[in-house]
Design a protein around this motif. Structure first.
Motif, PDB file in Angstrom:
ATOM      1  N   UNK A   1      -4.015  19.796  -6.138  1.00 64.93           N
ATOM      2  CA  UNK A   1      -4.181  20.838  -5.118  1.00 64.93           C
ATOM      3  C   UNK A   1      -2.776  21.344  -4.794  1.00 64.93           C
ATOM      4  N   UNK A   2      -2.389  22.444  -5.426  1.00 64.71           N
ATOM      5  CA  UNK A   2      -1.022  22.956  -5.315  1.00 64.71           C
ATOM      6  C   UNK A   2      -0.629  23.251  -3.867  1.00 64.71           C
ATOM      7  N   UNK A   3       0.521  22.716  -3.459  1.00 71.53           N
ATOM      8  CA  UNK A   3       1.098  22.999  -2.160  1.00 71.53           C
ATOM      9  C   UNK A   3       0.435  22.337  -0.968  1.00 71.53           C
ATOM     10  N   UNK A   4      -0.582  21.551  -1.166  1.00 74.84           N
ATOM     11  CA  UNK A   4      -1.305  20.932  -0.048  1.00 74.84           C
ATOM     12  C   UNK A   4      -0.703  19.576   0.309  1.00 74.84           C
ATOM     13  N   UNK A   5      -0.666  19.281   1.590  1.00 69.90           N
ATOM     14  CA  UNK A   5      -0.237  17.949   2.028  1.00 69.90           C
ATOM     15  C   UNK A   5      -1.434  17.071   2.336  1.00 69.90           C
ATOM     16  N   UNK A   6      -2.582  17.700   2.540  1.00 65.58           N
ATOM     17  CA  UNK A   6      -3.820  16.946   2.758  1.00 65.58           C
ATOM     18  C   UNK A   6      -4.992  17.713   2.153  1.00 65.58           C
ATOM     19  N   UNK A   7      -6.048  16.971   1.871  1.00 67.41           N
ATOM     20  CA  UNK A   7      -7.260  17.545   1.287  1.00 67.41           C
ATOM     21  C   UNK A   7      -8.459  16.751   1.791  1.00 67.41           C
ATOM     22  N   UNK A   8      -9.633  17.295   1.573  1.00 72.04           N
ATOM     23  CA  UNK A   8     -10.863  16.620   1.979  1.00 72.04           C
ATOM     24  C   UNK A   8     -11.515  15.964   0.770  1.00 72.04           C
ATOM     25  N   UNK A   9     -11.784  14.685   0.900  1.00 73.00           N
ATOM     26  CA  UNK A   9     -12.527  13.946  -0.121  1.00 73.00           C
ATOM     27  C   UNK A   9     -13.967  13.801   0.368  1.00 73.00           C
ATOM     28  N   UNK A  10     -14.907  14.045  -0.521  1.00 71.83           N
ATOM     29  CA  UNK A  10     -16.329  13.936  -0.198  1.00 71.83           C
ATOM     30  C   UNK A  10     -16.896  12.769  -0.991  1.00 71.83           C
ATOM     31  N   UNK A  11     -17.504  11.825  -0.293  1.00 74.92           N
ATOM     32  CA  UNK A  11     -18.080  10.631  -0.906  1.00 74.92           C
ATOM     33  C   UNK A  11     -19.594  10.670  -0.776  1.00 74.92           C
TER      34      UNK A  11
ATOM     35  N   UNK B   1     -26.103   5.880   8.266  1.00 77.25           N
ATOM     36  CA  UNK B   1     -27.213   6.133   7.364  1.00 77.25           C
ATOM     37  C   UNK B   1     -27.154   7.487   6.655  1.00 77.25           C
ATOM     38  N   UNK B   2     -26.030   8.185   6.729  1.00 75.44           N
ATOM     39  CA  UNK B   2     -25.856   9.438   5.983  1.00 75.44           C
ATOM     40  C   UNK B   2     -25.518   9.109   4.537  1.00 75.44           C
ATOM     41  N   UNK B   3     -26.018   9.895   3.597  1.00 73.98           N
ATOM     42  CA  UNK B   3     -25.729   9.626   2.186  1.00 73.98           C
ATOM     43  C   UNK B   3     -24.381  10.183   1.755  1.00 73.98           C
ATOM     44  N   UNK B   4     -23.778  11.072   2.566  1.00 75.57           N
ATOM     45  CA  UNK B   4     -22.451  11.583   2.254  1.00 75.57           C
ATOM     46  C   UNK B   4     -21.505  11.375   3.433  1.00 75.57           C
ATOM     47  N   UNK B   5     -20.216  11.354   3.115  1.00 75.15           N
ATOM     48  CA  UNK B   5     -19.187  11.164   4.125  1.00 75.15           C
ATOM     49  C   UNK B   5     -17.926  11.871   3.640  1.00 75.15           C
ATOM     50  N   UNK B   6     -17.188  12.470   4.552  1.00 71.61           N
ATOM     51  CA  UNK B   6     -15.942  13.120   4.184  1.00 71.61           C
ATOM     52  C   UNK B   6     -14.765  12.416   4.858  1.00 71.61           C
ATOM     53  N   UNK B   7     -13.605  12.537   4.235  1.00 67.43           N
ATOM     54  CA  UNK B   7     -12.381  11.968   4.794  1.00 67.43           C
ATOM     55  C   UNK B   7     -11.213  12.876   4.427  1.00 67.43           C
ATOM     56  N   UNK B   8     -10.314  13.084   5.360  1.00 60.81           N
ATOM     57  CA  UNK B   8      -9.091  13.826   5.075  1.00 60.81           C
ATOM     58  C   UNK B   8      -8.094  12.840   4.484  1.00 60.81           C
ATOM     59  N   UNK B   9      -7.573  13.194   3.312  1.00 60.02           N
ATOM     60  CA  UNK B   9      -6.643  12.296   2.631  1.00 60.02           C
ATOM     61  C   UNK B   9      -5.303  13.011   2.431  1.00 60.02           C
ATOM     62  N   UNK B  10      -4.264  12.234   2.212  1.00 64.78           N
ATOM     63  CA  UNK B  10      -2.907  12.777   2.051  1.00 64.78           C
ATOM     64  C   UNK B  10      -2.486  12.736   0.584  1.00 64.78           C
ATOM     65  N   UNK B  11      -1.621  13.662   0.235  1.00 66.65           N
ATOM     66  CA  UNK B  11      -1.143  13.758  -1.148  1.00 66.65           C
ATOM     67  C   UNK B  11      -0.426  12.478  -1.567  1.00 66.65           C
ATOM     68  N   UNK B  12      -0.631  12.093  -2.805  1.00 65.00           N
ATOM     69  CA  UNK B  12       0.012  10.938  -3.440  1.00 65.00           C
ATOM     70  C   UNK B  12      -0.384   9.602  -2.808  1.00 65.00           C
ATOM     71  N   UNK B  13      -1.428   9.577  -2.033  1.00 63.08           N
ATOM     72  CA  UNK B  13      -1.916   8.326  -1.445  1.00 63.08           C
ATOM     73  C   UNK B  13      -3.376   8.122  -1.859  1.00 63.08           C
ATOM     74  N   UNK B  14      -3.704   6.899  -2.137  1.00 59.20           N
ATOM     75  CA  UNK B  14      -5.068   6.554  -2.522  1.00 59.20           C
ATOM     76  C   UNK B  14      -5.880   6.254  -1.271  1.00 59.20           C
ATOM     77  N   UNK B  15      -7.118   6.745  -1.252  1.00 58.31           N
ATOM     78  CA  UNK B  15      -8.026   6.471  -0.139  1.00 58.31           C
ATOM     79  C   UNK B  15      -9.291   5.857  -0.719  1.00 58.31           C
ATOM     80  N   UNK B  16      -9.701   4.730  -0.167  1.00 63.63           N
ATOM     81  CA  UNK B  16     -10.926   4.088  -0.631  1.00 63.63           C
ATOM     82  C   UNK B  16     -11.979   4.148   0.469  1.00 63.63           C
TER      83      UNK B  16
END
Length: 116
Positions: free
Chosen positions: A44-54, A75-90
């Motif tokens: 994601x060019x130029x972004x410091x954070x992005x949204x991950x959808x699980x 009990x939701x089947x999906x979940x979102x999280x804001x993540x930072x560049x170059x960092x792993x989110x589990x």
């Protein structure tokens, strides 16, 4: 002979182990995004954070989803999280079989780079 062994093993394991559920994810970008099992990444060019959808995949209706992220709806089947560049989110969740009382843990890992 092999089929009898497989059926017998499935019956011994009980209903809590007879499904193959998992978690998939994608990084939300301007492009068409698709879920991928177990892990996802993007550029994601130029972004410091992005949204991950699980998403929890292949889950029978008798299961309850307990997300380990407090921002995810129970009990939701999906979940979102804001993540930072170059960092792993589990993301992880416990799937509870309401009939058998058994649990299964699932997770997926998301990451992205900013194009530097």
């Amino acid at each position: 002979m092999k089929m009898r062994t497989i059926v017998a093993a499935t019956l011994l394991l009980g209903t809590g182990s007879a499904f193959a559920s998992g978690m998939s994810c994608y990084i939300d970008t301007k492009a068409y995004d698709q879920f991928t099992p177990n892990d996802c990444s993007a550029l994601v060019y130029g972004a410091t954070q992005a949204t991950a959808v699980f998403r929890i995949d292949n889950l029978p209706s008798r299961y309850y989803i307990d997300w380990h992220n407090p921002n995810c709806a129970a009990n939701a089947t999906t979940c979102t999280a804001v993540i930072r560049a170059f960092r792993t989110f589990q993301a992880s969740a416990t799937l509870i079989d309401l009939d058998a009382g058994t649990t299964t843990d699932v997770s997926a890992t998301a990451s992205f780079e900013d194009g530097r």
